[in-house]
Design a protein around this motif. Structure first.
Motif, PDB file in Angstrom:
ATOM      1  N   HIS A  26       0.814  -1.206   0.000  1.00 39.78           N
ATOM      2  CA  HIS A  26       0.000   0.000   0.000  1.00 39.78           C
ATOM      3  C   HIS A  26       0.856   1.270   0.000  1.00 39.78           C
ATOM      4  CE1 HIS A  26      -3.512   2.447   0.590  1.00 39.78           C
ATOM      5  NE2 HIS A  26      -3.008   2.983   1.680  1.00 39.78           N
ATOM      6  N   ALA A  27       1.982   1.235   0.716  1.00 39.90           N
ATOM      7  CA  ALA A  27       2.892   2.396   0.728  1.00 39.90           C
ATOM      8  C   ALA A  27       3.886   2.282  -0.420  1.00 39.90           C
ATOM      9  CB  ALA A  27       3.633   2.466   2.059  1.00 39.90           C
ATOM     10  N   LEU A  28       4.507   3.397  -0.776  1.00 38.57           N
ATOM     11  CA  LEU A  28       5.468   3.423  -1.881  1.00 38.57           C
ATOM     12  C   LEU A  28       6.685   2.570  -1.548  1.00 38.57           C
ATOM     13  CD1 LEU A  28       5.309   7.270  -2.460  1.00 38.57           C
ATOM     14  CD2 LEU A  28       4.591   5.541  -4.128  1.00 38.57           C
ATOM     15  N   PRO A  29       7.100   1.681  -2.464  1.00 39.45           N
ATOM     16  CA  PRO A  29       8.317   0.901  -2.218  1.00 39.45           C
ATOM     17  C   PRO A  29       9.560   1.792  -2.334  1.00 39.45           C
ATOM     18  CG  PRO A  29       7.061   0.036  -4.103  1.00 39.45           C
ATOM     19  CD  PRO A  29       6.468   1.358  -3.752  1.00 39.45           C
ATOM     20  N   LEU A  30      10.494   1.589  -1.436  1.00 37.77           N
ATOM     21  CA  LEU A  30      11.733   2.370  -1.422  1.00 37.77           C
ATOM     22  C   LEU A  30      12.896   1.440  -1.756  1.00 37.77           C
ATOM     23  CD1 LEU A  30      13.564   4.776  -0.736  1.00 37.77           C
ATOM     24  CD2 LEU A  30      13.144   4.334   1.672  1.00 37.77           C
ATOM     25  N   ASP A  31      13.495   1.641  -2.928  1.00 36.94           N
ATOM     26  CA  ASP A  31      14.611   0.797  -3.370  1.00 36.94           C
ATOM     27  C   ASP A  31      15.914   1.571  -3.205  1.00 36.94           C
ATOM     28  OD1 ASP A  31      16.555  -0.640  -4.694  1.00 36.94           O
ATOM     29  OD2 ASP A  31      15.299  -1.123  -6.425  1.00 36.94           O
ATOM     30  N   LEU A  32      16.716   1.150  -2.224  1.00 41.33           N
ATOM     31  CA  LEU A  32      17.962   1.859  -1.926  1.00 41.33           C
ATOM     32  C   LEU A  32      19.193   1.219  -2.569  1.00 41.33           C
ATOM     33  CD1 LEU A  32      17.277   2.589   1.849  1.00 41.33           C
ATOM     34  CD2 LEU A  32      17.409   4.298   0.043  1.00 41.33           C
ATOM     35  N   SER A  33      18.988   0.261  -3.463  1.00 41.08           N
ATOM     36  CA  SER A  33      20.135  -0.435  -4.077  1.00 41.08           C
ATOM     37  C   SER A  33      21.047   0.540  -4.813  1.00 41.08           C
ATOM     38  CB  SER A  33      19.644  -1.462  -5.110  1.00 41.08           C
ATOM     39  OG  SER A  33      18.666  -2.302  -4.560  1.00 41.08           O
ATOM     40  N   SER A  34      22.341   0.455  -4.534  1.00 38.38           N
ATOM     41  CA  SER A  34      23.269   1.266  -5.331  1.00 38.38           C
ATOM     42  C   SER A  34      23.674   0.522  -6.601  1.00 38.38           C
ATOM     43  CB  SER A  34      24.506   1.658  -4.518  1.00 38.38           C
ATOM     44  OG  SER A  34      25.204   0.508  -4.121  1.00 38.38           O
ATOM     45  N   THR A  35      23.605  -0.816  -6.532  1.00 33.62           N
ATOM     46  CA  THR A  35      23.878  -1.589  -7.747  1.00 33.62           C
ATOM     47  C   THR A  35      22.820  -2.676  -7.876  1.00 33.62           C
ATOM     48  OG1 THR A  35      25.631  -2.649  -9.033  1.00 33.62           O
ATOM     49  CG2 THR A  35      25.482  -3.257  -6.706  1.00 33.62           C
ATOM     50  N   ASN A  36      22.717  -3.269  -9.066  1.00 34.58           N
ATOM     51  CA  ASN A  36      21.653  -4.237  -9.328  1.00 34.58           C
ATOM     52  C   ASN A  36      22.226  -5.476 -10.013  1.00 34.58           C
ATOM     53  OD1 ASN A  36      20.400  -1.259  -9.859  1.00 34.58           O
ATOM     54  ND2 ASN A  36      18.998  -2.586  -8.761  1.00 34.58           N
ATOM     55  N   PRO A  37      21.722  -6.667  -9.657  1.00 31.50           N
ATOM     56  CA  PRO A  37      22.194  -7.889 -10.299  1.00 31.50           C
ATOM     57  C   PRO A  37      21.968  -7.847 -11.815  1.00 31.50           C
ATOM     58  CG  PRO A  37      20.815  -8.399  -8.397  1.00 31.50           C
ATOM     59  CD  PRO A  37      20.674  -6.935  -8.644  1.00 31.50           C
ATOM     60  N   LEU A  38      22.901  -8.407 -12.563  1.00 31.92           N
ATOM     61  CA  LEU A  38      22.810  -8.447 -14.026  1.00 31.92           C
ATOM     62  C   LEU A  38      22.385  -9.849 -14.450  1.00 31.92           C
ATOM     63  CD1 LEU A  38      26.239  -6.671 -14.518  1.00 31.92           C
ATOM     64  CD2 LEU A  38      23.978  -5.619 -14.736  1.00 31.92           C
ATOM     65  N   PRO A  39      21.369  -9.977 -15.309  1.00 27.55           N
ATOM     66  CA  PRO A  39      20.903 -11.311 -15.730  1.00 27.55           C
ATOM     67  C   PRO A  39      22.038 -12.107 -16.392  1.00 27.55           C
ATOM     68  CG  PRO A  39      19.474  -9.577 -16.624  1.00 27.55           C
ATOM     69  CD  PRO A  39      20.616  -8.895 -15.971  1.00 27.55           C
ATOM     70  N   ASP A  40      22.733 -11.499 -17.313  1.00 33.10           N
ATOM     71  CA  ASP A  40      23.956 -12.063 -17.898  1.00 33.10           C
ATOM     72  C   ASP A  40      24.725 -10.908 -18.527  1.00 33.10           C
ATOM     73  OD1 ASP A  40      23.143 -11.610 -20.638  1.00 33.10           O
ATOM     74  OD2 ASP A  40      21.865 -13.386 -20.485  1.00 33.10           O
ATOM     75  N   LEU A  41      25.913 -11.165 -18.995  1.00 35.32           N
ATOM     76  CA  LEU A  41      26.767 -10.077 -19.463  1.00 35.32           C
ATOM     77  C   LEU A  41      26.174  -9.356 -20.669  1.00 35.32           C
ATOM     78  CD1 LEU A  41      29.289  -8.453 -19.146  1.00 35.32           C
ATOM     79  CD2 LEU A  41      30.572 -10.242 -20.314  1.00 35.32           C
ATOM     80  N   GLU A  42      25.598 -10.151 -21.581  1.00 31.80           N
ATOM     81  CA  GLU A  42      25.012  -9.578 -22.801  1.00 31.80           C
ATOM     82  C   GLU A  42      23.892  -8.582 -22.465  1.00 31.80           C
ATOM     83  OE1 GLU A  42      24.664  -9.436 -27.041  1.00 31.80           O
ATOM     84  OE2 GLU A  42      26.208 -10.296 -25.743  1.00 31.80           O
ATOM     85  N   GLY A  60      13.092  -7.568 -18.821  1.00 33.30           N
ATOM     86  CA  GLY A  60      14.152  -8.576 -18.722  1.00 33.30           C
ATOM     87  C   GLY A  60      15.542  -7.980 -18.547  1.00 33.30           C
ATOM     88  N   GLY A  61      15.650  -6.631 -18.614  1.00 31.34           N
ATOM     89  CA  GLY A  61      16.942  -5.969 -18.434  1.00 31.34           C
ATOM     90  C   GLY A  61      17.207  -5.696 -16.960  1.00 31.34           C
ATOM     91  N   SER A  62      18.278  -4.981 -16.692  1.00 29.62           N
ATOM     92  CA  SER A  62      18.654  -4.636 -15.318  1.00 29.62           C
ATOM     93  C   SER A  62      18.681  -3.108 -15.163  1.00 29.62           C
ATOM     94  CB  SER A  62      20.053  -5.194 -15.024  1.00 29.62           C
ATOM     95  OG  SER A  62      20.559  -4.683 -13.799  1.00 29.62           O
ATOM     96  N   ASN A  63      18.482  -2.628 -13.929  1.00 28.91           N
ATOM     97  CA  ASN A  63      18.661  -1.189 -13.666  1.00 28.91           C
ATOM     98  C   ASN A  63      20.141  -0.826 -13.526  1.00 28.91           C
ATOM     99  OD1 ASN A  63      15.897  -0.771 -13.714  1.00 28.91           O
ATOM    100  ND2 ASN A  63      15.680  -1.118 -11.519  1.00 28.91           N
ATOM    101  N   VAL A  64      21.002  -1.839 -13.527  1.00 30.01           N
ATOM    102  CA  VAL A  64      22.462  -1.746 -13.550  1.00 30.01           C
ATOM    103  C   VAL A  64      23.059  -1.023 -12.332  1.00 30.01           C
ATOM    104  CG1 VAL A  64      24.549  -1.177 -14.875  1.00 30.01           C
ATOM    105  CG2 VAL A  64      22.439  -1.822 -16.076  1.00 30.01           C
ATOM    106  N   TYR A  65      22.833   0.303 -12.243  1.00 25.53           N
ATOM    107  CA  TYR A  65      23.556   1.092 -11.250  1.00 25.53           C
ATOM    108  C   TYR A  65      22.695   2.303 -10.911  1.00 25.53           C
ATOM    109  CZ  TYR A  65      27.595   3.480  -9.139  1.00 25.53           C
ATOM    110  OH  TYR A  65      28.452   4.109  -8.276  1.00 25.53           O
ATOM    111  N   ALA A  66      22.680   2.702  -9.631  1.00 27.05           N
ATOM    112  CA  ALA A  66      21.712   3.701  -9.164  1.00 27.05           C
ATOM    113  C   ALA A  66      21.938   5.103  -9.729  1.00 27.05           C
ATOM    114  CB  ALA A  66      21.700   3.749  -7.643  1.00 27.05           C
ATOM    115  N   ARG A  67      23.102   5.369 -10.293  1.00 25.32           N
ATOM    116  CA  ARG A  67      23.295   6.664 -10.953  1.00 25.32           C
ATOM    117  C   ARG A  67      22.567   6.712 -12.294  1.00 25.32           C
ATOM    118  NH1 ARG A  67      27.560   7.591 -14.057  1.00 25.32           N
ATOM    119  NH2 ARG A  67      29.039   6.438 -12.789  1.00 25.32           N
ATOM    120  N   LEU A  68      22.248   5.523 -12.848  1.00 28.10           N
ATOM    121  CA  LEU A  68      21.592   5.464 -14.156  1.00 28.10           C
ATOM    122  C   LEU A  68      20.076   5.410 -14.036  1.00 28.10           C
ATOM    123  CD1 LEU A  68      23.909   2.826 -15.883  1.00 28.10           C
ATOM    124  CD2 LEU A  68      24.200   5.301 -15.748  1.00 28.10           C
ATOM    125  N   TRP A  69      19.566   4.651 -13.065  1.00 28.30           N
ATOM    126  CA  TRP A  69      18.107   4.470 -12.954  1.00 28.30           C
ATOM    127  C   TRP A  69      17.774   3.987 -11.559  1.00 28.30           C
ATOM    128  CZ3 TRP A  69      14.358   5.679 -16.454  1.00 28.30           C
ATOM    129  CH2 TRP A  69      13.055   5.273 -16.136  1.00 28.30           C
TER     130      TRP A  69
END
Ligand SMILES: *Cc1c(COP(=O)(O)O)cnc(C)c1O
Length: 404
Positions: A26-42, A60-69
């Motif tokens: 019900h409340a807004l989710p807060l995602d504090l991850s500075s980095t994010n798991p990568l599905p695979d290198l490609e 199916g992609g990743s948010n990669v890194y918190a400076r990007l998204w």
């Protein structure tokens, strides 16, 4: 119900939250991850490429890194874009980071390095442009000087309405017409999207110091720009490269604050009306600047361009700088502090503080103090200003009789 059918107050409560029930929260989710798991290198590499060049994450992609998204930041951006009637919004670590990104992004995209800036502007914006720090050339002008100031190499026209600190209203449609093909950036911090949607009036970008009304509780620093998808991509690319993204905790607090923004702005505005009218009756005050007073809106822009006068007031004191300094020192309910738009009332002296870096011929009067009216009962604010002004006037006349 289709989102477009909602009224602005409902959008403020629900925008950017449509999927929460499906997530089981019900409340807004807060995602504090500075980095994010990568599905695979490609896929990780493709995600990096898309995000670092200003795109959106893909399925199916990743948010990669918190400076990007960051998804918490993206939710706030979505909500703010809806309120501003914009395709997208891009959030930054401060209002100045947002202005810097617009200047860098727009000038880089267009290959043009000249800016036209309508004074008065917030002191920090004036300082950034006048400093030449970003390698841009700025021509400062009055609202009716825009057409003459625009050149072939002009990348952007910058303006504020209501302007900080004098509350002058600028006819936005007239400036947009004078700018021709040059995009216009409107600093909408004072009006908020509750009172004014600059994109509806032809501006290309509407910017906020989110630190002010959007946050509303004096506990967040942030900036945000609403614009079309093409400009938003250029801003995200600039943000990724320069590292100016908003912190997710700030985005969480701002998104939470948006729900009460319309109620706060209307209530603060009603309080400001009462305080401004009372100030006009005081002999210690030589001039009251408030767009809702007769004579302060000669072009009739309240009601056509912006829905109401807002909750900011500027007053000039008959006793000049000394009286202004004494007033800021003597108030008790008001807090003597820079910033604005909070639930509590603030008072500050622009020439000495927020507009200190501005060149002397464009600096606000030394006799001027700026009031940001909060949610207190206006009668209590009046009582506080009354005791402070009376004490100030006594000191002034004592000083005068001593001098005499
Ligand atoms: C405060 C302010 C800014 C700068 O925003 P920060 O969040 O302090 O960086 C820009 N424009 C206006 C009108 C402001 O009041």
């Amino acid at each position: 119900m289709a989102p477009m059918t909602l009224h602005p107050d409902s959008i403020a409560v629900h925008a950017g939250r449509e999927d929460l029930a499906s997530l089981g929260v019900h409340a807004l989710p807060l995602d504090l991850s500075s980095t994010n798991p990568l599905p695979d290198l490609e896929v990780g590499g493709m995600s990096y490429e898309v995000l670092a060049t200003g795109g959106h994450p893909f399925e199916g992609g990743s948010n990669v890194y918190a400076r990007l998204w960051n998804p918490t930041v993206a939710r706030f951006e979505e909500a703010l874009a809806r309120l501003e009637h914009a395709e997208e919004a891009v959030a930054f670590s401060s209002g100045m980071a947002a202005i810097t990104a617009v200047l860098l992004g727009v000038s880089h995209e267009s290959g043009k390095r000249h800016v036209v800036a309508v004074r008065p502007l917030y002191g920090g914006t004036d300082h950034l442009l006048a400093s030449g720090l970003l390698g841009l050339e700025t021509t400062f002008c009055a609202p009716d000087g825009v057409a003459a100031a625009v050149r072939d190499d002009t990348a952007l026209v910058v303006l504020e309405t209501p302007a900080n600190p004098t509350l002058e209203l600028v006819d936005l449609r007239a400036v947009v017409a004078a700018a021709g093909d040059v995009p216009v950036l409107v600093d909408n911090t004072f009006a908020t999207p509750v009172l004014q949607q600059p994109l509806e009036l032809g501006a290309a970008l509407s910017l906020h110091s989110a630190t002010k009304y959007l946050g509303g509780h004096g506990d967040v620093v942030g900036g945000v720009v609403a614009c079309d998808a093409r400009l938003a991509a250029a801003l995200r690319r600039t943000r990724a490269i320069t590292g100016a993204i908003m912190h997710p905790l700030a985005a969480y607090l701002l998104h939470r604050g948006l729900a009460t923004l319309p109620v706060r702005v209307r209530a603060q505005q009603e309080g400001a009306r009462v305080v401004a009218e009372w100030l006009t009756t005081r002999p210690e005050v030589s001039r009251v600047h408030f767009p809702g007073l007769p004579g302060c809106d000669p072009e009739g822009l309240v009601g056509t361009q912006q829905a109401g006068p807002g909750a900011m007031i500027a007053v000039e004191l008959a006793g000049g700088y000394e009286a202004a300094a004494a007033l800021t020192a003597r108030v008790e309910l008001f807090t003597h502090a820079v910033s604005l738009g909070s639930v509590d009332s603030l008072i500050q002296h622009p020439a000495a503080l927020t507009h200190r870096p501005v060149v002397s011929d464009a600096k606000p009067s030394d006799a001027l103090v700026r009031l940001s009216i909060g949610l207190e009962d206006p009668q209590d604010l009046i009582a506080d200003l009354g005791q402070a002004l009376t004490a100030t006037a006594r000191t002034n006349s004592a000083a005068m009789s001593n001098a005499g």
